[in-house]
Design a protein around this motif. Structure first.
Motif, PDB file in Angstrom:
ATOM      1  N   ILE A 128       5.098 -11.188  20.532  1.00 39.39           N
ATOM      2  CA  ILE A 128       6.381 -11.586  19.951  1.00 39.39           C
ATOM      3  C   ILE A 128       6.893 -10.565  18.940  1.00 39.39           C
ATOM      4  O   ILE A 128       8.057 -10.610  18.557  1.00 39.39           O
ATOM      5  N   GLN A 129       6.021  -9.663  18.507  1.00 42.88           N
ATOM      6  CA  GLN A 129       6.445  -8.615  17.582  1.00 42.88           C
ATOM      7  C   GLN A 129       5.604  -7.377  17.850  1.00 42.88           C
ATOM      8  O   GLN A 129       4.391  -7.470  18.000  1.00 42.88           O
ATOM      9  N   LEU A 130       6.282  -6.231  17.897  1.00 44.48           N
ATOM     10  CA  LEU A 130       5.606  -4.970  18.177  1.00 44.48           C
ATOM     11  C   LEU A 130       6.157  -3.901  17.241  1.00 44.48           C
ATOM     12  O   LEU A 130       7.355  -3.633  17.240  1.00 44.48           O
ATOM     13  N   ASN A 131       5.284  -3.355  16.410  1.00 44.21           N
ATOM     14  CA  ASN A 131       5.661  -2.289  15.486  1.00 44.21           C
ATOM     15  C   ASN A 131       4.854  -1.053  15.860  1.00 44.21           C
ATOM     16  O   ASN A 131       3.645  -1.135  16.009  1.00 44.21           O
ATOM     17  N   SER A 132       5.550   0.074  16.006  1.00 49.01           N
ATOM     18  CA  SER A 132       4.867   1.294  16.428  1.00 49.01           C
ATOM     19  C   SER A 132       5.349   2.489  15.625  1.00 49.01           C
ATOM     20  O   SER A 132       6.486   2.524  15.164  1.00 49.01           O
ATOM     21  N   LYS A 133       4.449   3.452  15.499  1.00 47.13           N
ATOM     22  CA  LYS A 133       4.849   4.737  14.935  1.00 47.13           C
ATOM     23  C   LYS A 133       3.946   5.813  15.510  1.00 47.13           C
ATOM     24  O   LYS A 133       2.797   5.563  15.876  1.00 47.13           O
ATOM     25  N   LYS A 134       4.510   7.008  15.606  1.00 44.45           N
ATOM     26  CA  LYS A 134       3.703   8.142  16.033  1.00 44.45           C
ATOM     27  C   LYS A 134       3.728   9.175  14.925  1.00 44.45           C
ATOM     28  O   LYS A 134       4.761   9.437  14.310  1.00 44.45           O
ATOM     29  N   VAL A 135       2.549   9.701  14.667  1.00 43.20           N
ATOM     30  CA  VAL A 135       2.373  10.677  13.596  1.00 43.20           C
ATOM     31  C   VAL A 135       1.491  11.808  14.112  1.00 43.20           C
ATOM     32  O   VAL A 135       0.753  11.645  15.079  1.00 43.20           O
ATOM     33  N   TYR A 136       1.583  12.948  13.452  1.00 44.73           N
ATOM     34  CA  TYR A 136       0.674  14.042  13.758  1.00 44.73           C
ATOM     35  C   TYR A 136      -0.579  13.896  12.910  1.00 44.73           C
ATOM     36  O   TYR A 136      -0.523  13.422  11.772  1.00 44.73           O
ATOM     37  N   SER A 137      -1.700  14.306  13.476  1.00 35.84           N
ATOM     38  CA  SER A 137      -2.969  14.187  12.767  1.00 35.84           C
ATOM     39  C   SER A 137      -3.938  15.244  13.271  1.00 35.84           C
ATOM     40  O   SER A 137      -3.849  15.682  14.423  1.00 35.84           O
ATOM     41  N   SER A 138      -4.879  15.623  12.414  1.00 35.11           N
ATOM     42  CA  SER A 138      -5.919  16.550  12.857  1.00 35.11           C
ATOM     43  C   SER A 138      -6.983  15.814  13.669  1.00 35.11           C
ATOM     44  O   SER A 138      -7.795  16.436  14.342  1.00 35.11           O
ATOM     45  N   LYS A 139      -6.970  14.479  13.587  1.00 34.56           N
ATOM     46  CA  LYS A 139      -7.896  13.650  14.372  1.00 34.56           C
ATOM     47  C   LYS A 139      -7.078  12.714  15.259  1.00 34.56           C
ATOM     48  O   LYS A 139      -6.738  11.600  14.844  1.00 34.56           O
ATOM     49  N   PRO A 140      -6.747  13.127  16.479  1.00 33.98           N
ATOM     50  CA  PRO A 140      -5.929  12.280  17.346  1.00 33.98           C
ATOM     51  C   PRO A 140      -6.647  10.981  17.697  1.00 33.98           C
ATOM     52  O   PRO A 140      -7.858  10.970  17.937  1.00 33.98           O
ATOM     53  N   LYS A 141      -5.888   9.893  17.672  1.00 34.33           N
ATOM     54  CA  LYS A 141      -6.445   8.573  17.991  1.00 34.33           C
ATOM     55  C   LYS A 141      -5.303   7.593  18.169  1.00 34.33           C
ATOM     56  O   LYS A 141      -4.146   7.880  17.849  1.00 34.33           O
ATOM     57  N   THR A 142      -5.647   6.409  18.669  1.00 29.30           N
ATOM     58  CA  THR A 142      -4.719   5.290  18.767  1.00 29.30           C
ATOM     59  C   THR A 142      -5.313   4.154  17.958  1.00 29.30           C
ATOM     60  O   THR A 142      -6.485   3.818  18.127  1.00 29.30           O
ATOM     61  N   VAL A 143      -4.514   3.584  17.073  1.00 27.92           N
ATOM     62  CA  VAL A 143      -4.960   2.457  16.250  1.00 27.92           C
ATOM     63  C   VAL A 143      -4.189   1.221  16.703  1.00 27.92           C
ATOM     64  O   VAL A 143      -2.953   1.232  16.728  1.00 27.92           O
ATOM     65  N   ILE A 144      -4.934   0.187  17.076  1.00 30.47           N
ATOM     66  CA  ILE A 144      -4.334  -1.077  17.512  1.00 30.47           C
ATOM     67  C   ILE A 144      -4.692  -2.142  16.486  1.00 30.47           C
ATOM     68  O   ILE A 144      -5.871  -2.424  16.274  1.00 30.47           O
ATOM     69  N   LYS A 145      -3.677  -2.701  15.858  1.00 29.10           N
ATOM     70  CA  LYS A 145      -3.879  -3.834  14.948  1.00 29.10           C
ATOM     71  C   LYS A 145      -3.261  -5.036  15.631  1.00 29.10           C
ATOM     72  O   LYS A 145      -2.076  -5.027  15.947  1.00 29.10           O
ATOM     73  N   ILE A 146      -4.067  -6.043  15.867  1.00 28.20           N
ATOM     74  CA  ILE A 146      -3.591  -7.209  16.592  1.00 28.20           C
ATOM     75  C   ILE A 146      -3.821  -8.460  15.756  1.00 28.20           C
ATOM     76  O   ILE A 146      -4.878  -8.636  15.167  1.00 28.20           O
ATOM     77  N   MET A 147      -2.797  -9.287  15.696  1.00 29.19           N
ATOM     78  CA  MET A 147      -2.891 -10.529  14.946  1.00 29.19           C
ATOM     79  C   MET A 147      -2.505 -11.676  15.885  1.00 29.19           C
ATOM     80  O   MET A 147      -1.511 -11.587  16.617  1.00 29.19           O
ATOM     81  N   ALA A 148      -3.307 -12.719  15.869  1.00 29.24           N
ATOM     82  CA  ALA A 148      -3.066 -13.887  16.712  1.00 29.24           C
ATOM     83  C   ALA A 148      -2.123 -14.850  16.002  1.00 29.24           C
ATOM     84  O   ALA A 148      -2.198 -15.028  14.796  1.00 29.24           O
TER      85      ALA A 148
END
Length: 157
Positions: A128-148
């Motif tokens: 029901i809600q999706l917030n996203s951002k893309k940033v540059y980093s020296s350590k590439p990764k994907t962070v998923i924060k999920i709330m029920a």
């Protein structure tokens, strides 16, 4: 719950369609990538759920199972462009440059949402809600924060 997946974030690619005789055949070029990512998420979830010393993660994993809806915060940490010099990286860190990577944020989101189906979510249609951002980093990764989120039913007496 928070999940961190190391490595460059992956964008959703379009399915490929080709003709075999009079029949159109659809092929997903990312089938293996999605299967591998689902396996990684399942192993992270099992690791959290099996963690005896951390009851908070056990409860959060349990809440995901019984949730009606979900709120997702996604962060895509992309590698710095190879053409950037130290000056460019410093300017980015000071807020004078933005992440203008070619990967569309909606394709990054779609890949993660598809992977989360039947692993972390019942289905991505319940987001029901999706917030996203893309940033540059020296350590590439994907962070998923999920709330029920649970529907609350009020009954009249």
């Amino acid at each position: 719950m928070i999940f961190e997946i190391e490595g460059d974030p992956i964008s959703q690619r379009r399915p490929r369609v080709f003709m075999r005789g009079n029949k159109a055949i659809t092929w997903n070029p990312q089938e293996k990538e999605k299967k591998d990512m689902k396996f990684l998420l399942m192993s992270l979830l099992n690791e959290y759920a099996g963690s005896i010393e951390n009851k908070r993660y056990q409860m959060a994993a349990s809440n995901l199972t019984y949730a009606d809806y979900y709120i997702l915060d996604l962060e895509f940490h992309l590698s710095f462009p190879k053409t950037w010099k130290e000056k460019d990286i410093s300017m980015y860190k000071c807020g004078l440059k933005v992440c203008d990577d070619n990967k569309d944020i909606d394709n990054l989101e779609k890949f993660i949402c598809d992977v989360c189906n039947e692993v972390l979510l019942k289905d991505d249609r319940y987001i029901i809600q999706l917030n996203s951002k893309k940033v540059y980093s020296s350590k590439p990764k994907t962070v998923i924060k999920i709330m029920a989120k649970k529907n609350v039913e009020l009954h009249d007496k």
